[in-house]
Every structure is written in C-alpha cells, then in structure tokens.
Design a protein around this motif. Structure first.
Motif, PDB file in Angstrom:
ATOM      1  N   GLY A  36      23.599 -52.959  19.334  1.00  9.38           N
ATOM      2  CA  GLY A  36      22.769 -52.368  20.462  1.00  9.38           C
ATOM      3  C   GLY A  36      23.870 -52.246  21.725  1.00  9.38           C
ATOM      4  O   GLY A  36      23.675 -51.647  22.496  1.00  9.38           O
ATOM      5  N   LEU A  37      24.202 -53.505  22.000  1.00  6.59           N
ATOM      6  CA  LEU A  37      25.122 -53.886  22.958  1.00  6.59           C
ATOM      7  C   LEU A  37      26.196 -52.775  23.199  1.00  6.59           C
ATOM      8  O   LEU A  37      26.576 -51.890  24.150  1.00  6.59           O
ATOM      9  N   VAL A  38      26.997 -52.801  22.120  1.00  4.09           N
ATOM     10  CA  VAL A  38      28.249 -51.738  21.889  1.00  4.09           C
ATOM     11  C   VAL A  38      27.805 -50.420  21.991  1.00  4.09           C
ATOM     12  O   VAL A  38      28.290 -49.355  22.767  1.00  4.09           O
ATOM     13  N   SER A  39      26.683 -49.988  21.339  1.00  2.00           N
ATOM     14  CA  SER A  39      26.292 -48.476  21.191  1.00  2.00           C
ATOM     15  C   SER A  39      25.545 -48.186  22.353  1.00  2.00           C
ATOM     16  O   SER A  39      25.950 -46.965  22.907  1.00  2.00           O
ATOM     17  N   ASP A  77      27.892 -44.390  20.461  1.00  2.00           N
ATOM     18  CA  ASP A  77      26.497 -44.150  20.475  1.00  2.00           C
ATOM     19  C   ASP A  77      26.001 -43.275  19.374  1.00  2.00           C
ATOM     20  O   ASP A  77      25.006 -43.499  18.657  1.00  2.00           O
ATOM     21  N   GLY A  78      26.395 -42.130  19.477  1.00  2.00           N
ATOM     22  CA  GLY A  78      26.089 -41.172  18.553  1.00  2.00           C
ATOM     23  C   GLY A  78      26.164 -41.340  16.960  1.00  2.00           C
ATOM     24  O   GLY A  78      25.253 -41.129  16.164  1.00  2.00           O
ATOM     25  N   ILE A  79      27.475 -42.064  16.844  1.00  2.00           N
ATOM     26  CA  ILE A  79      27.500 -42.016  15.404  1.00  2.00           C
ATOM     27  C   ILE A  79      26.821 -43.467  14.893  1.00  2.00           C
ATOM     28  O   ILE A  79      26.284 -43.126  13.836  1.00  2.00           O
ATOM     29  N   VAL A  80      26.905 -44.497  15.642  1.00  2.00           N
ATOM     30  CA  VAL A  80      25.890 -45.649  15.305  1.00  2.00           C
ATOM     31  C   VAL A  80      24.580 -45.515  15.244  1.00  2.00           C
ATOM     32  O   VAL A  80      23.991 -45.682  14.192  1.00  2.00           O
ATOM     33  N   MET A  81      24.282 -44.560  16.205  1.00  2.03           N
ATOM     34  CA  MET A  81      22.494 -44.327  16.109  1.00  2.03           C
ATOM     35  C   MET A  81      22.185 -43.580  15.132  1.00  2.03           C
ATOM     36  O   MET A  81      21.004 -43.470  14.744  1.00  2.03           O
ATOM     37  N   ARG A  82      22.847 -42.641  14.842  1.00  4.47           N
ATOM     38  CA  ARG A  82      22.616 -41.564  13.601  1.00  4.47           C
ATOM     39  C   ARG A  82      22.502 -42.611  12.154  1.00  4.47           C
ATOM     40  O   ARG A  82      21.655 -42.248  11.474  1.00  4.47           O
ATOM     41  N   VAL A 119      17.570 -52.852  21.694  1.00  8.22           N
ATOM     42  CA  VAL A 119      18.617 -53.270  22.645  1.00  8.22           C
ATOM     43  C   VAL A 119      19.182 -52.393  23.201  1.00  8.22           C
ATOM     44  O   VAL A 119      19.779 -52.226  24.350  1.00  8.22           O
ATOM     45  N   ARG A 120      19.519 -51.264  22.464  1.00 10.96           N
ATOM     46  CA  ARG A 120      20.035 -49.957  22.903  1.00 10.96           C
ATOM     47  C   ARG A 120      19.222 -49.331  24.154  1.00 10.96           C
ATOM     48  O   ARG A 120      19.829 -49.008  25.210  1.00 10.96           O
ATOM     49  N   GLY A 121      17.954 -49.367  23.997  1.00 10.83           N
ATOM     50  CA  GLY A 121      17.277 -48.698  24.845  1.00 10.83           C
ATOM     51  C   GLY A 121      17.214 -49.561  26.112  1.00 10.83           C
ATOM     52  O   GLY A 121      17.151 -49.016  27.416  1.00 10.83           O
ATOM     53  N   VAL A 122      17.409 -50.822  26.073  1.00 10.33           N
ATOM     54  CA  VAL A 122      17.455 -51.726  27.234  1.00 10.33           C
ATOM     55  C   VAL A 122      18.617 -51.674  27.903  1.00 10.33           C
ATOM     56  O   VAL A 122      18.549 -51.692  29.248  1.00 10.33           O
ATOM     57  N   VAL A 123      19.692 -51.653  26.922  1.00 11.01           N
ATOM     58  CA  VAL A 123      21.205 -51.483  27.818  1.00 11.01           C
ATOM     59  C   VAL A 123      21.194 -50.038  28.361  1.00 11.01           C
ATOM     60  O   VAL A 123      21.921 -50.184  29.459  1.00 11.01           O
ATOM     61  N   LEU A 124      20.444 -49.001  27.858  1.00 11.22           N
ATOM     62  CA  LEU A 124      20.867 -47.846  28.570  1.00 11.22           C
ATOM     63  C   LEU A 124      20.210 -47.668  30.129  1.00 11.22           C
ATOM     64  O   LEU A 124      20.380 -47.039  30.781  1.00 11.22           O
TER      65      LEU A 124
END
Length: 312
Positions: A131-134, A141-146, A190-195
C-alpha cells in the motif's frame, strides 16, 4: 482597602438602615473534568476493550499452560470411554474415539491463536509495504492495484480452499493461504490513507526541501498509517480464526490428527443431535475468542480516532 472613589461596602453594611445585597455565586455550567490515569483510567474509558483483553489473556494462558491445566494427551484413544457426557472425570465429555474433549479444546486454542496472530502480522506487514509503494509511486499504482482487485474478486474462503488444494494440510500452509487472501484488503486500506496523506502541505514541504521518496514515506507517511492499520489487524486476526476453523471443518485445513477447534467440530457433527456437547464447547471457545478480538479492535478504534471519543 477600597480604591479611591469606590464605595466602602463594609462601612455601608455597618451603617444603620442601609442594606447591601450580595450577588449569588454563578453556577458551574460545565462539570469538572475528571482525568483518570493508569490502568484504572483505561478500563473506565474502554470497558468493552478491557473485557476483550482479559478474555484474550485467559485464552493465551490456557494455550501456553495447557500441559498443567489438568489435561491429558489430546490424541490418546480410549474406545471403551467414547461419547461420555460431561462429568467430574471428563469435564467436557469424550468424543466418538474416547478422546478427552476438554484437553482437545485447550490444546486447540494453540492452533487458532497461532493462525490468527500470524496471519494478522504477516498480512499487515506485506499489505503495508504494498500500500505504501502503490499509494506514493503512481507509476506502480495501476498495475499493483489491478492485481489486488483481481484477488479481492475471489471470496477469501474460496481462495484459501484453492490454495490449500495445492499443498498438504499443515498449520504453516493454512497461515500462508489465509495471509494471501487477506493481503489485498490491507493494501487497499493503506493505499487509500496514503493517497490522502500525500496531498498534505507537510508532504509538499518535504518534497520542496529535497527529501527523497523513501525518507518521506518513512518519516511522514508511515507513522500516520499505523493507527488504521492496527484496527484492521485485529479484524484480520478474528477473520483468520474463523477461516481456519472453516477450512478444518471441511477437511481442507490442519490434519485431522491435529487438535483444532475446526477439527473437533467436524468430527462431532455426525453426533450433533445425540451428543451436542462435542460441537458446543469448541464452538463456544471459538466464539469467545473472536468476540474478544473484535472488542479489542473496537477499543483501538475509539482510542485512536478522536472523532469516536465519547468523553474528555
């Protein structure tokens, strides 16, 4: 002494025929704030979480001290003593093979607690890194989240069953299968928090000052993700315990020779109508443990989120 030009109230009160009215004290609009500190204050502010911690500690002590809690070998067979009702000799009764259910339930706590805590720790650590990296490196972001979305499209229990079908039954493989199923949910949280954090002014200031991306993530982003991650880890722990029991119940989890709550319930389902105690006691312990973990999670949410605070 009264200031110059001010009336002398004491002299006026002493003079005959003159009455002086004193204003009453103003009432306290706000009640006094009582600050409770220490363990007593924590229990007073979060009683439900304190109950959950107490239940978890009892389960941990029972699992660690199982050999000295009047237990016997949980795998010892005694066909002449099968399907006994609870009594002074067999506190929870015996199963269809004559094994002591009390001993099997106490030793089964080890499997559930190990699976729950291990999955929570591993899924939180791996999901946090993803999540931190993405969330901060938009190129990935696009690759990992898919990939994460693809894993989340499969129900966790079905994904765990599919992964267990590729390996042999063991506690380690159960932990790995459930961890893989839980990682996408942590990563998306985690990605949502980081964004949301990366748009804050202090992050812009760190970028303007020349800080590197790893330094910004380590100093500014990571500390602000630990609070929601801690709450999510408790729910992952409870979900992992239930998933492990389901896998064992359907024969896709730990080996049948391993005393676990799911295995005990699976072995007793054939006699549920005539000997319900075989299923009742492991189900009760599983429910209490999951309830305790959820209570701890609710307490962490109330303590770490100021908007959920109920009192000063």
């Amino acid at each position: 002494m009264s200031p110059p030009g001010a009336p002398d109230l004491a002299a006026a009160a002493a003079a005959p025929g003159i009455a002086v009215a004193a204003a009453p004290d103003l009432p306290d609009i706000f009640p006094p704030v009582v600050r409770r500190r220490g363990l007593r204050g924590v229990v007073a502010r979060h009683p439900a979480a304190a109950i959950g911690v107490a239940i978890l500690l009892l389960m941990l002590l029972a699992a660690l001290l199982a050999p000295v809690l009047f237990t016997v070998d949980p795998t010892a067979l005694a066909p002449s003593r099968r399907t006994r009702l609870p009594s002074a000799q067999y506190w929870f009764g015996t199963d269809m093979l004559g094994r002591d259910i009390y001993s099997r339930v106490i030793y089964g706590a080890r499997v559930s607690l190990v699976v729950g805590f291990s999955v929570a720790a591993l899924a939180s650590a791996i999901g946090l890194a993803i999540g931190l990296v993405s969330g901060f490196v938009r190129v990935l972001d696009g690759i990992v989240m898919r990939v994460m979305d693809g894993l989340m499209s499969i129900p966790p229990i079905l994904l765990a069953v599919a992964l267990m079908a590729l390996t042999r039954g063991s506690v380690g493989n159960v932990v790995a299968a459930i961890t893989i199923a839980e990682i996408p949910r942590v990563a998306r949280l985690v990605r949502g928090v980081v964004l949301s954090l990366r748009e804050q002014p202090y992050v812009d200031g760190a970028v303007a000052s020349g800080s590197t991306v790893p330094a910004i993530i380590w100093r500014h982003i990571l500390p602000n993700t630990l609070a929601p991650l801690s709450v999510q880890a408790t729910y992952i722990c409870a979900s992992a315990m239930i998933t492990e029991a389901i896998l064992s119940f359907i024969g896709a989890g730990t080996p049948p020779t391993t005393p676990s709550w799911g295995n005990i319930m699976a072995e007793g389902r054939a006699l549920w109508q005539v000997k319900p105690t075989i299923v009742f006691f492991p189900a009760l312990f599983l429910s209490l443990t999951v309830l305790a973990v959820n209570l701890v999670g609710d307490g962490l949410r109330d303590a770490l989120d100021p908007r959920m605070a109920k009192r000063l």
